[in-house]
Design a protein around this motif. Structure first.
Motif, PDB file in Angstrom:
ATOM      1  N   SER A  49     -51.722  19.172 -52.995  1.00 18.17           N
ATOM      2  CA  SER A  49     -51.497  19.290 -54.449  1.00 18.17           C
ATOM      3  C   SER A  49     -50.763  18.070 -54.984  1.00 18.17           C
ATOM      4  CB  SER A  49     -50.693  20.547 -54.769  1.00 18.17           C
ATOM      5  OG  SER A  49     -51.460  21.683 -54.464  1.00 18.17           O
ATOM      6  N   ASP A 170     -57.941  22.137 -57.754  1.00 12.79           N
ATOM      7  CA  ASP A 170     -56.926  22.492 -56.745  1.00 12.79           C
ATOM      8  C   ASP A 170     -57.151  23.930 -56.309  1.00 12.79           C
ATOM      9  OD1 ASP A 170     -54.821  22.619 -55.063  1.00 12.79           O
ATOM     10  OD2 ASP A 170     -53.272  22.205 -56.567  1.00 12.79           O
ATOM     11  N   GLU A 171     -57.727  24.087 -55.124  1.00 12.50           N
ATOM     12  CA  GLU A 171     -58.018  25.417 -54.588  1.00 12.50           C
ATOM     13  C   GLU A 171     -58.666  26.315 -55.633  1.00 12.50           C
ATOM     14  OE1 GLU A 171     -56.013  26.765 -51.510  1.00 12.50           O
ATOM     15  OE2 GLU A 171     -54.660  25.070 -51.232  1.00 12.50           O
TER      16      GLU A 171
HETATM   17 MG   LIG Z   1     -51.179  23.262 -53.118  1.00 14.34          MG
END
Ligand SMILES: [Mg+2]
Ligand SMILES: Nc1ncnc2c1ncn2[C@@H]1O[C@H](COP(=O)(O)OP(=O)(O)O)[C@@H](O)[C@H]1O
Lengths: 233, 805
Positions: A49, A170-171
């Motif tokens: 991240s 992000d994910e």
């Molecule tokens: Mg993360």
């Protein structure tokens, strides 16, 4: 087309909290070309991240250089950084991050509003983006009336609508069940096929298969780059 | 219930910040209300400190010119003798005798000359000694003194009884001391002593001059209408018997307690109380908002409780208990505020010219505070509690259930509360501004004379010593010469009546060559007697004719100077010089020739009481028998420097004569205005407090709503929102709310100023532009209160968008 779209050179990120230094990223070299679909994989806490936030101009590296579209983006004012985020980058977040008070349509329109586009222009782009993710029929709904998968598709439409240089995710499937997760992955893939540059963070190597190549992070360093896991279809 | 209270206390202690802010806000809001209530309960509702004071009534005379006027000795005596409704009836003359102790300078004291029934009628026994005997009532020679006089002048010991003092040059014996409870300036101002009235039979014949007050105690079983009916019939009979003096006259009974404060004072007190309630309302709105914020953040907890089967009513009870605990704590602290506030207020209050009034926080005030606190708690607690009881347990418990419809109605309610808060603040500011500006305009007005650099004092010439005109004249001449010779003295005059006080004596008059308008319809004028030098000293301009000179004496032709309104209205288009005016009695006209015309002047008392007439005359003091005198000097520098010399020179001329009330004219003017100034200060304080509370309220709500939107702001910034976008996002609501609130507030404000203009025509008031100006202040304050949290919101790090919530 020889120059990469994003280029990180020896990027380091150190967090200082309560006199404890956390080396979230150390000496990262990364190049992403236009039209590429790159996955960043690694265990939780390895710096994925953080890397994405630097690439997305939400944060600045402690050391090293970052070139976006051949432009050095360090030392820019917050206003210039916001302008670049708005035009060049499309974000897709793990927790969707739609704004609860706004309708689906208004959520997608938001970055275009900040860009100062005329209303007619905005309308065309919002409708096109919602069309692409298959959510045009829900334009008037508010996020709380949608399922998680639907919310994430709207978030993808919001990222797309401004035709950014790169999509940063992000994910994106982290808060979704596997069925909805698969649907979102398929959506990203189809975007990739139509020419989008995508950088996706995931801790699940199963999803990394969709990408052209995967960058493996461990403890803030790139430990491996693999291209052979390309999902052949 | 006890369990509720215990649980509520625990909840409150868990959020100490909220609890402290809430209790302090209420302490201020309730405290100022309790303070003003203390004032009101004393000056409006408190009975006079006499036995059964509800049965005590004044009898006033009424006429076309005056609603409540003094009585002539003849009328007072006839009412005393003829009435059957009063059990006791007393005749009163307010005096200010000169008191001289051997070896001490003469001093002017506040006295009441009273007939025999007066002191017994009060039903208050003396603290020391006794009341007057019938012999003393008839012959005088005795005084009863007040408690504070006894302490101040007589040493406060039992040996005071039997002391002999010199009063107006005559020895009198102290026979009694009244208790402290009678030191009540609200009734008759500061009274130092009572002496027997002791009029002789001839005095009781006077009917053409009115200076006496009367007080009676109604017989048991007699109603006010019955008493009034009897006064009406006595009035009718006197009008028949004495048409010359009584044709248009009637009598009115007025309760002692209700006449303790004049109409303007009453209305001013209510204005202050009403505006103070606005402050409490603002405090309530703040608390409701805080409570809403709290119940919003406790939504999950409430949802769990409801889901576990608690009834909505129980939740309401629980939350209301919290509100009540807060408001009662605020009320308790508010009593402390009231304790200090009313002490400060009492010290600065001016009743009947003397300073200071005891404003005790009594049981009545405590009761008021308790009731107000409980009502306040219910007022600010009920809506948040009700909303909490309707929490949608399902939605609240769902993961990430942000932006549910329940939130929206809460936001709307919070915005509505700020709208009302701003509206109240605008009205409060407008009401206070109206009065403050009005008071300023009263003080700044052009009086038609110059009050700077003047020093004045008063003296009363004892009749025996100055019986003849020659004696008075010699005294005046020496006084003027000696004072005028002082270094720093520019000019001097002696007068009866003074522009810095009242407009002088009111009297009827006749115009030579005009038809008699009939009894009771004669024109009226104010009369002031002056020595030469009056006009030039006061800065009053002679517009026509000549000033008085030393040649105008009792033995020379009667002359008069009139003001321009009188000249213009009586002799339009004619030269007033040489015209003559005189007394209404055809047998004794005493014509006076108009020798001059001067500009109109305004005196402070006419700011409060519209004058009966605009006509004003000035006559040479040597041509009238004046004993109640004012002495005025104009100095070339600070007039205070002359104070010593004035006392010294008067004492040199007559050691028995006291000059009292020596002060500068500007001080005297400020004195007149002092209660206005005080009310202005109070209202300014209320307005400032209201403004402060409402800005804190606006800030609190906007900051709280902004904090709830932190995540959203992060997302927006990540998506490219600029600083300005975020600022506007947060301020947008504030601006809208301020705009609506101000519009509603302006409507309220104009209604209020309209009502005020009706209720207090004496006060010139505020301009429309001023009201708009004040609301601009509120808008500015509201915008700053929104801008602060908005600016903080721009500092939200967009990186939080990457983190889950
Ligand atoms: Mg993360
Ligand atoms: N703002 C921050 N302050 C301090 N440490 C941080 C901050 N953000 C991330 N970190 C630390 O940096 C490391 C990398 O975090 P992150 O990039 O979020 O990992 P990942 O996304 O791979 O799970 C972690 O050890 C994390 O605790």
């Amino acid at each position: 087309m020889s120059q990469p779209l994003l280029k990180l050179d020896n990027v380091t990120k150190v967090f200082l909290t309560d006199e404890v230094e956390t080396h979230a990223l150390s000496g990262i070299h990364l190049e992403i070309k236009k039209g590429e679909y790159v996955a960043i994989a690694g265990p939780s806490g390895c710096g994925k991240s953080t890397l994405l936030s630097i690439l997305g101009l939400l944060d600045t590296p402690t050391d090293g250089t970052y070139l976006l579209n051949e432009r050095l983006v360090q030392g820019l004012t917050p206003a210039e950084r916001a302008r670049i985020r708005n035009r060049e980058i499309g974000f897709i977040f793990q927790s969707f991050n739609l704004i609860g008070d706004l309708s689906v349509y208004e959520n997608v329109e938001l970055p275009l509003t900040y860009r100062g586009l005329p209303a007619a222009d905005r309308r065309a782009r919002v409708e096109e983006a919602l069309e692409k993710v298959g959510m045009a029929h829900r334009a008037k709904h508010v996020p709380s009336q949608l399922s998680g998968g639907q919310q994430q598709r709207v978030a993808v439409a919001r990222a797309l609508a401004g035709a950014p240089a790169v999509l940063l995710a992000d994910e994106p499937t982290g808060n979704l069940d596997s069925k909805n997760g698969d649907a979102v992955m398929e959506l990203l893939q189809s975007l990739h096929r139509t020419g989008s540059t995508i950088l996706m963070v995931t801790h699940d190597t199963r999803f990394a298969r969709h990408a052209d190549r995967t960058v493996h992070l461990f403890d803030g360093r790139v430990v491996e780059e693999s291209v052979e896991n390309k999902d052949m279809t | 219930m006890l369990q509720d209270a215990r649980y509520a206390l625990r909840q409150l202690l868990k959020s100490p910040g909220f609890t402290v802010v809430a209790v302090l806000t209420l302490a201020l809001g309730i405290g100022v209300n309790a303070t003003i209530f203390t004032l009101l309960s004393t000056i409006l509702f408190k009975a006079a400190p006499f036995g059964h004071s509800a049965d005590l009534f004044y009898v006033y005379s009424t006429s076309a010119q005056a609603r409540r006027w003094n009585l002539s000795p003849g009328d007072a005596n006839d009412i005393h003798r003829q009435n059957t409704v009063f059990e006791r009836f007393a005749i009163i003359n307010f005096s200010s005798p000169s008191l001289a102790d051997p070896g001490q300078p003469a001093e002017r004291v506040g006295g009441m000359e009273v007939s025999g029934d007066f002191l017994p009628m009060l039903q208050v026994p003396p603290a020391l000694g006794r009341l007057f005997t019938p012999e003393e009532d008839r012959d005088g020679g005795a005084i009863v003194v007040s408690h504070h006089f006894w302490l101040r002048r007589l040493g406060g010991g039992p040996d005071a009884i039997g002391r002999v003092l010199r009063l107006d040059g005559k020895p009198v014996t102290v026979v009694g001391v009244m208790p402290e409870s009678l030191d009540d300036p609200m009734t008759w101002g500061r009274v130092d002593l009572w002496q027997p009235l002791g009029y002789d039979a001839a005095s009781w014949e006077t009917r053409d001059s009115e200076w006496l007050r009367t007080l009676g105690r109604l017989k048991p079983g007699i109603s006010v209408p019955q008493a009034q009916a009897e006064m009406d019939s006595i009035g009718a009979k006197l009008a028949r018997d004495y048409p010359k003096s009584n044709a248009q006259k009637g009598f009115a009974v007025v309760n002692l307690n209700t006449s303790r404060i004049d109409g303007l004072g009453r209305r001013m007190s209510w204005l202050v109380m009403d505006l103070t309630i606005f402050v409490l309302l603002i405090a309530c709105v703040n608390l409701a908002n805080l409570q809403l914020a709290r119940t919003t953040s406790q939504r999950r907890e409430h949802a769990i409780r409801l889901a576990l089967g608690s009834s909505p009513w129980r939740l309401i009870r629980q939350l209301l208990t919290e509100s009540l605990i807060i408001s009662l704590a605020g009320g308790a602290l508010g009593l402390l505020v009231a304790h200090w506030g009313s002490a400060a207020l009492g010290r600065s209050l001016l009743i009947d010219g003397s300073e200071g009034l005891d404003l005790p926080v009594n049981l009545q005030v405590v009761g008021f505070t308790f009731v107000v606190s409980a009502l306040t708690g219910a007022a600010f607690g009920i809506v948040p509690a009700w909303l909490a009881s309707r929490t949608d347990a399902n939605a609240a418990l769902k993961q990430g259930g942000r932006g549910t419809s329940g939130d929206k109605s809460r936001h709307r309610l919070r915005h509505a509360l700020i709208v009302s808060e701003i509206a109240i603040a605008v009205a409060l500011l407008a009401g206070a501004g109206y009065f403050v500006r009005g008071t300023q305009r009263m003080m700044e007005r052009d009086y038609g004379w110059r009050p700077e650099n003047l020093l004045m004092g008063h003296m009363v010439l004892p009749y025996e010593k100055y019986a003849d005109e020659q004696l008075r004249r010699t005294f005046f001449d020496r006084l003027r010469a000696d004072l005028g010779a002082l270094p720093g003295v520019d000019r001097v005059f002696v007068s009866r009546g003074h522009p810095a006080g009242s407009a002088g004596d009111l009297g009827k008059f006749a115009v030579e060559g005009r038809e008699d308008p009939g009894i009771g319809k004669e024109p009226m004028k104010f009369e002031t007697d002056v020595t030469p030098g009056f006009f030039s000293t006061m800065g009053i301009r002679l517009q026509q004719g000549r000033d008085f000179s030393d040649g105008d004496r009792a033995s020379t032709r009667g002359v008069v100077i009139v003001n321009e309104t009188m000249a213009r209205q009586l002799w339009p288009g004619e030269n007033p010089i040489g015209k003559r005016i005189g007394a209404t009695d055809p047998a004794h006209r005493d014509w006076r020739e108009v020798v001059g015309v001067v500009n109109d002047i305004t005196n402070p008392i006419s700011l409060f009481v519209p004058p009966e007439t605009r006509y004003q005359t000035y006559t040479p003091i040597y041509q009238s028998d004046s004993r109640w005198l004012s002495l005025t000097v104009r100095s070339t520098s600070d007039p205070h420097l002359l104070e010593e010399s004035v006392h010294r020179i008067v004492a040199k001329l007559d050691p028995d004569l006291a000059v009292y009330g020596v002060e500068t004219v500007q001080e005297r003017m400020a004195h007149w205005m002092s209660n206005f100034t005080l009310v202005s200060w109070i209202l300014s304080g209320m307005a400032a407090l209201g403004l402060l509370l409402s800005s804190v309220g606006i800030y609190g709500v906007i900051a709280n709503l902004a904090a709830q939107r932190t995540q959203e702001i992060g997302i927006r910034t990540a998506l490219g929102a600029q600083r300005g976008d975020v600022l506007w996002l947060i301020m947008k609501n504030g601006v809208r709310v301020a705009a609506i609130g101000t519009s509603v507030g302006l409507a309220l404000a104009f209604t209020l100023t309209f009502i005020l203009a009706r209720a207090m025509p004496e006060v010139p008031g505020q301009s429309t532009a001023g009201t708009f100006g004040l609301s601009a202040v509120i808008v500015a304050v509201a915008l700053i209160a929104c801008w602060l949290p908005a600016r903080r919101a721009t500092k939200v790090d967009p990186i939080i968008a990457l983190r889950g919530d």
